[in-house]
Design an enzyme around this catalytic site. Structure first.
Site, PDB file in Angstrom:
ATOM      1  N   GLY A 131      29.326  48.356  28.367  1.00 14.54           N
ATOM      2  CA  GLY A 131      30.212  47.205  28.178  1.00 14.54           C
ATOM      3  C   GLY A 131      31.440  47.608  27.389  1.00 14.54           C
ATOM      4  O   GLY A 131      31.895  46.884  26.497  1.00 14.54           O
ATOM      5  N   THR A 184      34.489  47.666  28.062  1.00 14.92           N
ATOM      6  CA  THR A 184      35.744  46.931  28.240  1.00 14.92           C
ATOM      7  C   THR A 184      35.713  45.548  27.574  1.00 14.92           C
ATOM      8  O   THR A 184      36.694  44.826  27.622  1.00 14.92           O
ATOM      9  CB  THR A 184      36.087  46.758  29.741  1.00 14.92           C
ATOM     10  N   SER A 236      22.678  38.859  17.615  1.00 13.74           N
ATOM     11  CA  SER A 236      23.485  37.641  17.492  1.00 13.74           C
ATOM     12  C   SER A 236      23.097  36.870  16.230  1.00 13.74           C
ATOM     13  O   SER A 236      21.910  36.739  15.911  1.00 13.74           O
ATOM     14  CB  SER A 236      23.280  36.735  18.698  1.00 13.74           C
ATOM     15  N   TYR A 270      19.653  32.294  25.487  1.00 12.58           N
ATOM     16  CA  TYR A 270      20.394  33.379  24.834  1.00 12.58           C
ATOM     17  C   TYR A 270      19.717  33.785  23.527  1.00 12.58           C
ATOM     18  O   TYR A 270      19.492  34.973  23.259  1.00 12.58           O
ATOM     19  CB  TYR A 270      21.831  32.906  24.584  1.00 12.58           C
ATOM     20  N   THR A 288      16.637  33.264  22.625  1.00 13.06           N
ATOM     21  CA  THR A 288      15.323  33.869  22.916  1.00 13.06           C
ATOM     22  C   THR A 288      15.493  35.345  23.260  1.00 13.06           C
ATOM     23  O   THR A 288      14.767  36.208  22.755  1.00 13.06           O
ATOM     24  CB  THR A 288      14.650  33.121  24.088  1.00 13.06           C
ATOM     25  N   LYS A 324      18.051  37.357  22.545  1.00 17.19           N
ATOM     26  CA  LYS A 324      18.542  38.137  21.395  1.00 17.19           C
ATOM     27  C   LYS A 324      17.429  38.330  20.362  1.00 17.19           C
ATOM     28  O   LYS A 324      17.395  39.353  19.671  1.00 17.19           O
ATOM     29  CB  LYS A 324      19.757  37.457  20.763  1.00 17.19           C
TER      30      LYS A 324
END
Lengths: 395, 78
Positions: free
Chosen positions: A158, A160, A289, A302, A304, A306
């Site tokens: 990731g 970019t 997060s 999300y 869960t 993370k």
């Protein structure tokens, strides 16, 4: 691959979708503009009805599989038989297979069955290849254990994204050569590559869908072919977070987040692990997060995923620590990036005002901690979760 | 919109007893020494009167800087 590591029955495969650009490049390179290949009107008057892809274009991927996978570097391809059994058209998905059927130990020669299939599992090209495996002396001398890592290499998944880009630049400043992974934004990946090169470090860009294990394998293979090392992996991949009420939430929403955060991390680690274990050293850095510590509504899938990443990081850390591989998590609070563009301005302002340091996290704040975890300065840290949240941990 | 800004600036200047030119878009509870809990309540009342609105209870604690005041006032005026 070294000759002694190759066994009869070893197989490799790769996929390629034939595009019109492939035809144009092949014509430009070889000058073969036979109308049967390039002229739809001409082809329509023949039994084939539509243009037929050059046979040698498909066959050229046999070179790719021999040169990059089986046996890979050092392959001297000196014989090939070919039979073109069916026409190939633009849009066909070719799967190129190579299988070792014979070995000659004295001459270090392997014989391979090389078949190309289309998407309908029909053989379009078949043949046999003979390849001598060349093993330069320099490679033999490098076989000694505990090799000194002169040029450190970081793979930024990731690369970019907001945090990914800042990490690429920071680690280049720290002396790393950079493998910039991207999924869609090739132009931005190239821009970041140029920025890294301005810092007198080497960079390469690699496109891969990290939800696809085959593409992850190819990404790591390509990275290793370019730099021979991967010492640090930083997993910055992220997807947009949809606000979904629990009543409307589907298991599919969980799967989407779990696949990106857990499955892809797991698959990437499995692919890079052999080189890290060989070196007896490596750093894996995941991005967590703040919402795991301070959950907000409608982000259940999300949060869960993370949360699961916290567990995965610790599990990997405890198992890999004795082998020299450190695995850590960096957990930023709200960062102003493309990912958080949809979060209302009011929520951003409130987060900033409630943060003891009175602002949102910057991508450079996160990259700074990643830089520390990627460096030797943090060699006694593993299984840790470093929060980058301007003091929100205290409130 | 510019009118809202000048009204907020005027109210903040009066409530916190600071020169109008000292109130800027970066003004906050951290930059204005006189902004204590009592003045905060006076600010809420003055803003409600100036804009003829009722600021919901759950937003009272959120009016911690100029930008948030502007954003919440605009929400209340809708």
């Amino acid at each position: 691959m070294k000759y002694n590591d190759i066994k009869i029955g070893d197989k490799e495969k790769l996929n390629h979708i034939i595009t019109i650009e492939d035809i144009e490049k092949f014509v430009e390179l070889t000058g073969d503009d036979n109308k049967l290949h390039v002229d739809e009107k001409y082809a329509s008057k023949t039994n084939f009805k539509k243009p037929v892809v050059h046979g040698m274009l498909g066959a050229s991927f046999i070179s790719t599989i021999i040169g990059t996978k089986l046996p890979g570097d050092g392959a001297l391809w000196f014989s090939q038989s070919l039979e073109f059994l069916l026409p190939v058209r633009v849009g066909d998905t070719l799967t190129i297979y190579a299988e070792v059927i014979k070995k000659n130990d004295k001459e270090k020669i392997v014989e391979l069955k090389t078949n190309i299939y289309n998407q309908n599992k029909q053989i379009v090209t078949s043949g046999f290849a003979k390849v001598k495996v060349i093993e330069p002396e320099v490679l033999v001398s490098e076989k000694t254990e505990n090799i000194e890592i002169k040029d450190k290499v970081a793979l930024i998944i990731g690369g970019t994204g907001g945090i990914g880009r800042a990490t690429c630049i920071q680690l280049a400043k720290d002396g790393f050569n950079i493998i910039i992974h991207y999924n869609k934004n090739k132009a931005l990946a190239n821009e970041i590559k140029a920025e890294v090169e301005k810092l007198n470090k080497k960079a390469t860009t690699i496109k891969a869908d990290i939800l696809n294990d085959l593409e992850i394998k190819e990404m790591v293979t390509k990275g290793l072919r370019t730099f021979e090392q991967i010492n640090v992996v930083v997993n910055c991949a992220a997807t947009t977070i949809a606000n979904i009420k629990i009543q409307d939430l589907l298991w599919l929403d969980f799967l989407k987040q779990l696949e990106l955060n857990i499955k892809s991390t797991f698959s990437i680690v499995k692919e890079v692990l052999p080189v890290m274990l060989k070196n007896g050293y490596g750093k894996i850095i995941n991005i967590g997060s703040y919402s795991v510590d301070k959950p907000n509504t409608e982000w259940t899938s999300y949060i869960t995923a993370k949360s699961a990443l916290v567990g995965l990081t610790k599990s990997l850390a405890v198992e890999l620590a004795p082998k020299g591989v450190r695995v850590n998590l960096v957990t930023p609070s709200l960062v102003n990036t493309e990912l958080t563009a949809d979060i209302p301005e009011k929520m951003k302002l409130l987060t900033a005002v409630q943060t003891p340091l009175r602002r949102l996290a910057l991508t450079s704040d996160v990259a700074g901690v990643i830089s520390f975890l990627a460096s030797e300065k943090s060699d006694f840290i593993t299984g840790e979760n470093i929060r980058v949240n301007g003091g929100q941990i205290m409130i | 919109m510019e009118n809202v800004k000048s009204q907020i600036t005027k109210v903040m200047s009066a409530v916190f007893e600071v020169p109008i030119e000292d109130i800027t878009e970066t003004s906050s509870v951290d930059s204005i020494d006189s902004w204590d809990s009592l003045k905060h309540l006076n600010l809420i009342l003055a803003l409600e009167e100036e804009f003829n609105i009722v600021i919901p209870d759950e937003e009272v604690g959120n009016l911690m800087n100029y930008k948030l005041i502007e954003l919440i006032i605009n929400e209340c005026r809708k």
